[in-house]
Design a protein around this motif. Sequence first.
Motif, PDB file in Angstrom:
ATOM      1  N   TYR A   1       1.636  -0.030 -11.013  1.00 16.28           N
ATOM      2  CA  TYR A   1       2.983  -0.371 -10.536  1.00 16.28           C
ATOM      3  C   TYR A   1       3.425  -1.743 -11.043  1.00 16.28           C
ATOM      4  N   ASN A   2       4.705  -1.987 -10.894  1.00 14.02           N
ATOM      5  CA  ASN A   2       5.309  -3.265 -11.250  1.00 14.02           C
ATOM      6  C   ASN A   2       5.267  -4.146 -10.000  1.00 14.02           C
ATOM      7  N   SER A   3       4.395  -5.138  -9.998  1.00 13.93           N
ATOM      8  CA  SER A   3       4.227  -5.975  -8.807  1.00 13.93           C
ATOM      9  C   SER A   3       5.398  -6.932  -8.574  1.00 13.93           C
ATOM     10  N   ASP A   4       6.333  -6.994  -9.520  1.00 11.38           N
ATOM     11  CA  ASP A   4       7.556  -7.767  -9.290  1.00 11.38           C
ATOM     12  C   ASP A   4       8.513  -6.989  -8.385  1.00 11.38           C
ATOM     13  N   GLN A   5       8.367  -5.668  -8.343  1.00 11.86           N
ATOM     14  CA  GLN A   5       9.260  -4.808  -7.558  1.00 11.86           C
ATOM     15  C   GLN A   5       8.628  -4.314  -6.265  1.00 11.86           C
ATOM     16  N   LEU A   6       7.303  -4.282  -6.217  1.00 13.28           N
ATOM     17  CA  LEU A   6       6.618  -3.610  -5.131  1.00 13.28           C
ATOM     18  C   LEU A   6       5.341  -4.350  -4.763  1.00 13.28           C
ATOM     19  N   GLY A   7       5.067  -4.426  -3.470  1.00  5.67           N
ATOM     20  CA  GLY A   7       3.852  -5.093  -3.014  1.00  5.67           C
ATOM     21  C   GLY A   7       2.782  -4.094  -2.613  1.00  5.67           C
ATOM     22  N   LEU A   8       1.542  -4.543  -2.647  1.00  3.91           N
ATOM     23  CA  LEU A   8       0.418  -3.705  -2.279  1.00  3.91           C
ATOM     24  C   LEU A   8       0.526  -3.220  -0.837  1.00  3.91           C
ATOM     25  N   ASP A   9       1.014  -4.064   0.055  1.00  3.75           N
ATOM     26  CA  ASP A   9       1.161  -3.680   1.462  1.00  3.75           C
ATOM     27  C   ASP A   9       2.103  -2.490   1.620  1.00  3.75           C
ATOM     28  N   GLN A  10       3.151  -2.429   0.794  1.00  2.00           N
ATOM     29  CA  GLN A  10       4.091  -1.309   0.857  1.00  2.00           C
ATOM     30  C   GLN A  10       3.407  -0.004   0.438  1.00  2.00           C
ATOM     31  N   ILE A  11       2.567  -0.076  -0.570  1.00  2.00           N
ATOM     32  CA  ILE A  11       1.839   1.115  -1.038  1.00  2.00           C
ATOM     33  C   ILE A  11       0.888   1.589   0.055  1.00  2.00           C
ATOM     34  N   LYS A  12       0.145   0.654   0.639  1.00  2.00           N
ATOM     35  CA  LYS A  12      -0.793   1.005   1.709  1.00  2.00           C
ATOM     36  C   LYS A  12      -0.055   1.638   2.885  1.00  2.00           C
ATOM     37  N   GLU A  13       1.085   1.083   3.247  1.00  2.00           N
ATOM     38  CA  GLU A  13       1.865   1.581   4.374  1.00  2.00           C
ATOM     39  C   GLU A  13       2.316   3.027   4.143  1.00  2.00           C
ATOM     40  N   VAL A  14       2.749   3.337   2.934  1.00  2.00           N
ATOM     41  CA  VAL A  14       3.208   4.689   2.617  1.00  2.00           C
ATOM     42  C   VAL A  14       2.045   5.679   2.717  1.00  2.00           C
ATOM     43  N   ILE A  15       0.868   5.288   2.250  1.00  2.00           N
ATOM     44  CA  ILE A  15      -0.302   6.169   2.349  1.00  2.00           C
ATOM     45  C   ILE A  15      -0.676   6.381   3.817  1.00  2.00           C
ATOM     46  N   GLU A  16      -0.663   5.313   4.599  1.00  3.64           N
ATOM     47  CA  GLU A  16      -0.997   5.420   6.017  1.00  3.64           C
ATOM     48  C   GLU A  16       0.044   6.242   6.769  1.00  3.64           C
ATOM     49  N   ASP A  17       1.298   6.164   6.366  1.00  4.00           N
ATOM     50  CA  ASP A  17       2.356   6.979   6.969  1.00  4.00           C
ATOM     51  C   ASP A  17       2.134   8.465   6.728  1.00  4.00           C
ATOM     52  N   GLN A  18       1.380   8.802   5.693  1.00  3.92           N
ATOM     53  CA  GLN A  18       1.060  10.206   5.396  1.00  3.92           C
ATOM     54  C   GLN A  18      -0.125  10.693   6.245  1.00  3.92           C
ATOM     55  N   GLY A  19      -0.735   9.776   7.011  1.00  4.86           N
ATOM     56  CA  GLY A  19      -1.815  10.165   7.917  1.00  4.86           C
ATOM     57  C   GLY A  19      -3.213   9.833   7.418  1.00  4.86           C
ATOM     58  N   TYR A  20      -3.309   8.988   6.401  1.00  2.80           N
ATOM     59  CA  TYR A  20      -4.615   8.622   5.840  1.00  2.80           C
ATOM     60  C   TYR A  20      -4.924   7.162   6.151  1.00  2.80           C
ATOM     61  N   GLU A  21      -6.197   6.817   6.098  1.00  2.76           N
ATOM     62  CA  GLU A  21      -6.615   5.456   6.397  1.00  2.76           C
ATOM     63  C   GLU A  21      -7.019   4.740   5.121  1.00  2.76           C
ATOM     64  N   VAL A  22      -6.347   3.624   4.834  1.00  4.18           N
ATOM     65  CA  VAL A  22      -6.678   2.816   3.674  1.00  4.18           C
ATOM     66  C   VAL A  22      -7.703   1.786   4.109  1.00  4.18           C
ATOM     67  N   LYS A  23      -8.862   1.777   3.438  1.00  2.00           N
ATOM     68  CA  LYS A  23      -9.964   0.856   3.792  1.00  2.00           C
ATOM     69  C   LYS A  23      -9.846  -0.441   3.038  1.00  2.00           C
TER      70      LYS A  23
END
Length: 70
Positions: free
Chosen positions: A48-70
């Motif tokens: 991803y382009n880290s100027d547009q998107l942060g790692l926390d946003q990616i983790k949040e989207v995965i967790e919103d799908q019902g998975y746990e990011v370690k």
Amino acid sequence: MTKTTTVLNVEGMSCQHCVNSINKAVGELKGVDKVWVDLKGKTVSVEYNSDQLGLDQIKEVIEDQGYEVK
């Protein structure tokens, strides 16, 4: 533009539906170029382009799908 590739350990993935769900959700984020889900290795790699998107946003989207990011 700063391209970043991150590998996240994700728990709770067990089938192709899980792969499709994460691919779709993360792939729709603005700034994401590629998503690789390794079901057996329990990882999600994101380029991803880290100027547009942060790692926390990616983790949040995965967790919103019902998975746990370690």
